[in-house]
Design a protein around this motif. Structure first.
Motif, short mmCIF file in Angstrom:
data_model
loop_
_atom_site.label_atom_id
_atom_site.label_comp_id
_atom_site.label_asym_id
_atom_site.label_seq_id
_atom_site.Cartn_x
_atom_site.Cartn_y
_atom_site.Cartn_z
N GLU A 55 40.39 39.24 -26.57
CA GLU A 55 41.47 40.28 -26.59
C GLU A 55 40.91 41.59 -25.59
O GLU A 55 41.73 42.14 -24.67
CB GLU A 55 41.78 40.87 -28.01
CG GLU A 55 42.55 39.95 -28.78
CD GLU A 55 43.91 39.60 -28.76
OE1 GLU A 55 44.24 40.70 -27.92
OE2 GLU A 55 44.53 38.91 -29.45
N GLU A 56 39.68 41.86 -25.61
CA GLU A 56 39.20 43.03 -24.94
C GLU A 56 39.29 42.67 -23.29
O GLU A 56 39.56 43.45 -22.57
CB GLU A 56 37.82 43.17 -25.18
CG GLU A 56 37.14 44.51 -24.67
CD GLU A 56 35.39 44.96 -25.01
OE1 GLU A 56 35.18 45.64 -24.31
OE2 GLU A 56 35.23 44.15 -25.75
N LEU A 61 42.16 43.38 -18.28
CA LEU A 61 42.76 42.59 -17.10
C LEU A 61 44.29 43.44 -17.03
O LEU A 61 44.83 43.39 -15.70
CB LEU A 61 42.80 41.43 -17.52
CG LEU A 61 43.73 40.36 -16.49
CD1 LEU A 61 43.16 40.42 -14.96
CD2 LEU A 61 43.72 38.94 -17.09
N ASN A 62 44.88 43.61 -18.02
CA ASN A 62 46.31 44.12 -17.99
C ASN A 62 46.29 45.56 -17.25
O ASN A 62 47.43 46.01 -17.10
CB ASN A 62 47.08 44.04 -19.15
CG ASN A 62 47.58 42.76 -19.69
OD1 ASN A 62 47.75 41.87 -18.90
ND2 ASN A 62 47.50 42.30 -20.84
N THR A 63 45.41 46.12 -17.14
CA THR A 63 45.22 47.48 -16.32
C THR A 63 45.28 47.09 -14.98
O THR A 63 45.19 48.37 -14.17
CB THR A 63 43.92 48.38 -16.72
OG1 THR A 63 42.86 47.54 -16.42
CG2 THR A 63 43.98 48.57 -18.50
N PHE A 64 45.19 46.41 -14.38
CA PHE A 64 45.26 45.75 -12.93
C PHE A 64 46.68 45.49 -12.48
O PHE A 64 47.49 45.28 -13.39
CB PHE A 64 44.36 44.61 -12.67
CG PHE A 64 42.82 45.12 -12.69
CD1 PHE A 64 41.95 45.66 -11.74
CD2 PHE A 64 41.97 45.29 -14.09
CE1 PHE A 64 40.60 46.18 -11.90
CE2 PHE A 64 41.03 45.68 -14.25
CZ PHE A 64 40.07 46.10 -13.08
N LEU A 94 45.74 34.03 -26.00
CA LEU A 94 45.52 35.15 -25.11
C LEU A 94 46.21 34.91 -23.52
O LEU A 94 46.54 35.99 -22.96
CB LEU A 94 43.91 35.07 -24.80
CG LEU A 94 43.07 35.48 -26.18
CD1 LEU A 94 41.69 35.33 -25.82
CD2 LEU A 94 43.23 36.91 -26.18
N LEU A 95 46.27 33.65 -23.14
CA LEU A 95 46.71 33.58 -21.70
C LEU A 95 48.35 34.11 -21.82
O LEU A 95 48.65 34.62 -20.73
CB LEU A 95 46.76 32.09 -21.71
CG LEU A 95 47.27 31.56 -20.07
CD1 LEU A 95 46.48 32.33 -18.89
CD2 LEU A 95 47.34 30.16 -19.88
N ARG A 96 49.03 33.87 -22.86
CA ARG A 96 50.29 34.44 -22.81
C ARG A 96 50.53 36.00 -22.85
O ARG A 96 51.32 36.85 -22.69
CB ARG A 96 51.11 33.99 -24.40
CG ARG A 96 51.12 32.33 -24.17
CD ARG A 96 52.00 31.87 -25.52
NE ARG A 96 52.08 30.54 -25.52
CZ ARG A 96 51.39 29.88 -26.29
NH1 ARG A 96 50.38 30.33 -27.04
NH2 ARG A 96 51.49 28.57 -26.20
N LYS A 97 49.10 36.55 -23.27
CA LYS A 97 49.25 38.02 -23.28
C LYS A 97 48.87 38.72 -21.92
O LYS A 97 48.88 39.89 -21.67
CB LYS A 97 48.26 38.52 -24.35
CG LYS A 97 48.56 38.12 -25.93
CD LYS A 97 47.59 38.52 -26.77
CE LYS A 97 47.92 38.35 -28.04
NZ LYS A 97 47.14 38.63 -29.24
N ILE A 98 48.66 37.85 -20.94
CA ILE A 98 48.27 38.51 -19.50
C ILE A 98 49.67 38.83 -18.95
O ILE A 98 50.32 37.96 -18.88
CB ILE A 98 47.43 37.58 -18.66
CG1 ILE A 98 46.12 37.12 -19.22
CG2 ILE A 98 47.18 37.98 -17.50
CD1 ILE A 98 45.50 36.07 -18.59
N LYS A 99 49.83 40.08 -18.74
CA LYS A 99 51.06 40.63 -18.18
C LYS A 99 50.96 40.58 -16.75
O LYS A 99 52.11 41.09 -15.96
CB LYS A 99 51.17 41.76 -18.79
CG LYS A 99 51.34 41.72 -20.25
CD LYS A 99 52.34 40.95 -20.84
CE LYS A 99 52.40 41.15 -22.42
NZ LYS A 99 53.15 40.01 -22.96
#
Length: 380
Positions: A55-56, A61-64, A94-99
């Motif tokens: 999760e971390e 990653l989602n801040t990029f 987790l893969l689904r949570k990558i935006k």
């Protein structure tokens, strides 16, 4: 634009050549500044276990603005511990949570180390999750990965594309342009490897390989004025280099035999030394393709199948030979003799240049597609 790039950045200079060549092309596409943060994938390996895909990681990653994975041979379908069957051990949840948009950039897909039905199906589930998103661009490198993908996952083959490994364009990296030779005489380069010994040395034993390469070095020292330059790409290459040296019995080896350095964060210095060579005997993947990029005639010593496939892909099958019998060492001596045949060497260089020109067309088409894709999805 903020980019997180997950790949191999340490320990193998061929990976660096690939990335630096890609960065040059990638940055040329955009006017705005690019901030690329590199994360070493080896830190996530089961054997090292310094970091995890958790999760971390996804939150960070989602801040990029963009996630780049690869290039590199990271989709090996042999890792039973992994949720995907590969070293990219991320769960579908987790893969689904990558935006952010995901670029799978010239990745290697590999089944030569073996696989299982369970791993094949785990990776299929990963692909189903990944490729159902519209903000994914998935490319594989030109080493047979496309055919391996098609073999196991034909239902998804239209969603991926084959591109050249960017090591083929290392000659364009600015660090390579300014090099001035340091040796008085030209060299014949040799790159040999010891890792994956169980795959490399089956038909020809490791001991036979050492003796054969030592005889080749002695032949060069006896019959030519060439210097011999030995090129390690990873630390364990020094082991096989020193093992070979034990079998070389020639008085000139103290003055005509050199070993290049392997300096972290200065990896391209080794490829500058490649330019000292009129010819290179190459075992490693990037030793072969970077020499071709630099228009240096090669003889590919194929100890792992995908490395030979690259030569077939670029229509240079006559420039490599599988390590399947001791006759290969006689063939290598014949290649040394041909170094004095200027017409022959000129023809090899022409064929390499022709192949690179074709690869440039494919690369430029990919870069145009990449630019259009990014314009559609970055920041949306």
């Amino acid at each position: 634009m903020k980019v997180l790039h997950l790949a191999s950045f340490s320990g193998n200079i061929g990976d660096v050549a690939n990335h630096e060549s890609f960065y040059k092309c990638f940055k040329d596409l955009f006017i705005e500044d690019l901030a690329i943060e590199k994360i070493e994938i080896r830190d996530f390996y089961y054997s090292i276990n310094k970091r995890r895909f958790d999760e971390e990681f996804v939150e960070y990653l989602n801040t990029f603005d963009l996630f780049i994975f690869g290039g590199g041979n990271f989709f090996e379908l042999c890792w039973d511990y992994s949720d995907t069957g590969t070293t990219f051990n991320i769960s579908n949840n987790l893969l689904r949570k990558i935006k952010v948009p995901i670029l799978i950039n010239g990745i290697g897909i590999d089944d030569f180390k073996g696989t299982t039905n369970e791993n094949i199906e785990k990776f299929r589930s990963f692909l189903n999750t990944l490729l159902n998103y519209s903000n994914v661009l998935f490319t594989v490198r030109n080493d047979g990965s496309y055919e391996i993908f098609k073999k196991y996952y034909p239902e998804y083959v239209e969603k991926i594309a084959e591109i050249p490994d960017f090591g083929f364009f290392v000659s364009d990296v600015y660090e390579m342009k300014s090099y001035k030779p340091i040796l008085k005489n030209k060299s014949i380069g040799i790159n040999i490897a010891k890792d994956m010994e169980e795959f490399r040395y089956t038909n020809v034993s490791y001991e036979e390989f050492l003796r054969g390469m030592a005889q080749l070095i002695e032949y060069i020292l006896n019959t030519t004025n060439y210097h011999v330059m030995l090129f390690p790409h990873i630390l364990s290459d020094y082991e096989v280099i020193l093992n070979v040296n034990e079998y070389v019995n020639h008085p000139d080896k103290r003055i005509r035999l050199s070993i290049s350095g392997l300096v972290q964060e200065k990896e391209l210095e080794t490829f500058k030394l490649y330019k000292e060579c009129d010819f290179i005997f190459a075992t490693r993947f990037h030793s072969n393709i970077c020499a071709i990029s630099l228009n240096i005639p090669t003889f590919g010593i194929i100890t792992y199948p995908k490395h030979g496939i690259v030569y077939e892909k670029i229509k240079l099958s006559n420039r490599k030979q599988n390590l399947n019998s001791n006759q290969i060492f006689d063939q290598m001596k014949q290649q040394v003799d041909l170094c004095n045949d200027h017409y022959h060497m000129k023809q090899i260089k022409k064929s390499y240049n022709d192949s690179i020109l074709e690869l440039i067309k494919v690369r430029d088409s990919y870069l145009e597609k990449l630019k259009n894709w990014m314009e559609n999805y970055i920041g949306k």
